[in-house]
Write an enzyme that holds these catalytic residues in place. Structure first.
Site, short mmCIF file in Angstrom:
data_model
loop_
_atom_site.label_atom_id
_atom_site.label_comp_id
_atom_site.label_asym_id
_atom_site.label_seq_id
_atom_site.Cartn_x
_atom_site.Cartn_y
_atom_site.Cartn_z
N ASP A 113 0.91 -1.21 -0.18
CA ASP A 113 -0.04 -0.07 -0.06
C ASP A 113 0.82 1.12 0.03
OD1 ASP A 113 -2.04 -2.05 0.41
OD2 ASP A 113 -2.76 -0.96 2.17
N HIS A 169 5.52 -7.16 -0.34
CA HIS A 169 5.31 -8.56 -1.02
C HIS A 169 5.97 -8.53 -2.41
CE1 HIS A 169 1.83 -9.50 1.79
NE2 HIS A 169 2.07 -8.05 2.03
N SER A 256 7.93 4.67 5.27
CA SER A 256 9.13 4.17 4.67
C SER A 256 9.07 4.26 3.09
CB SER A 256 9.15 2.58 5.18
OG SER A 256 8.73 2.53 6.43
#
Length: 298
Positions: A113, A169, A256
């Protein structure tokens, strides 16, 4: 005000920045800039705050954070009162139905996201951080041989705000190599900081991995830490086959960034993302969402 493009509504929205006044003071005022260079960018500050976020006491912040930033806790595997600490909440896992993954072999999905910017036909020695500020891929990974493979390729920068889901991921099935750690500072990666501090991505601590993707050739995956990010945690097993959508790792508390590099003629990014990137806007994306397709030249 930070505006981002919402792909679903096809409209712009203002980002709700966690600690906005603090970030502005830290990176735009003379005192704040000096304090950042003396202390806030150093490991000790982020480590101490990270240790606090690992304690049971920090869990008192969770309910207020959920309310203030409209976090949909129903997507989490755990309920709000089940987290052991704020970092436990911050790195929360989602239910299997929370994100829809496009398993089409030709589809490129977002690894997490965040807010996505794309650059095509890149020069590895002149990558764009923000307007008028650039950095070098060679310096980013400290490996000239690998960096040279991505000349004229595609660079994707996914910025994760503290309000986001913070696990990342794999964008395809394939085999990842070991993660390479590069020590560095802990500057914020918020756009307010990016326009005031040169070479943040090359200055901050980071880790990079070569991912031998089944459908997109060899992809360079980089995770960049930031202020108050206690750790970048890798949960995958190197040199072991992974499937599309499998977890690679997660960040502890803080904003991040994930940066992906693709070789020339391996991927075509969706037109709306390219258009918004050219206009200077990030596009809001979710893990598993289609952001492009395999190039027919591959």
């Amino acid at each position: 005000m930070i505006q981002i493009y919402n792909r679903k509504t096809k409209s712009y929205e203002e980002e709700q920045v966690v600690g906005k006044k603090y970030i502005e003071w830290t990176y735009e005022s003379l005192i704040g800039k000096n304090l950042t260079e003396i202390f806030l960018k150093k490991k000790l500050f982020s480590k101490l705050y990270g240790l606090y976020c690992d304690t049971k006491l920090s869990s008192n912040k969770i309910n207020a954070f959920i309310k203030d930033y409209n976090i949909d806790i129903n997507l989490s595997l755990k309920k709000a009162n089940e987290f052991n600490s704020f970092n436990d909440f911050f790195a929360r896992k989602l239910t299997s139905s929370a994100r829809e993954i496009n398993f089409d072999l030709n589809a490129l999905i977002s690894p997490g996201d965040g807010r996505l910017t794309c650059y095509t036909n890149i020069s590895i020695d002149n990558l764009v951080q923000v307007k008028n500020i650039t950095y070098s891929l060679r310096k980013l990974i400290n490996n000239d041989n690998i960096a040279s493979n991505y000349e004229n390729g595609v660079c994707l920068i996914l910025r994760l705000a503290p309000t986001d889901y913070h696990r990342f991921h794999f964008i395809d099935s394939g085999i990842p190599t070991e993660s390479h750690f590069i020590n560095g500072f802990y500057y914020s990666v918020n756009p307010i900081a990016l326009k005031n501090i040169s070479n943040i991505f090359c200055e901050n601590k980071r880790e990079w991995t070569l991912f031998k993707s089944d459908n997109f050739d060899e992809v360079l995956m980089i995770e960049v830490g930031a202020t108050c990010v206690g750790s970048i945690i890798q949960t995958y097993t190197p040199d072991t086959k992974v499937n599309k959508g499998d977890e690679k790792g997660y960040f502890k508390f803080g904003g991040s960034t994930i940066i992906l590099f693709f070789k020339k003629d391996t991927v075509n990014i969706d037109d709306d993302i390219l258009q918004q990137s050219n206009l200077g806007f990030e596009s809001k994306v979710s893990f598993g969402e289609t952001i492009g397709y395999k190039s027919n030249k591959l």
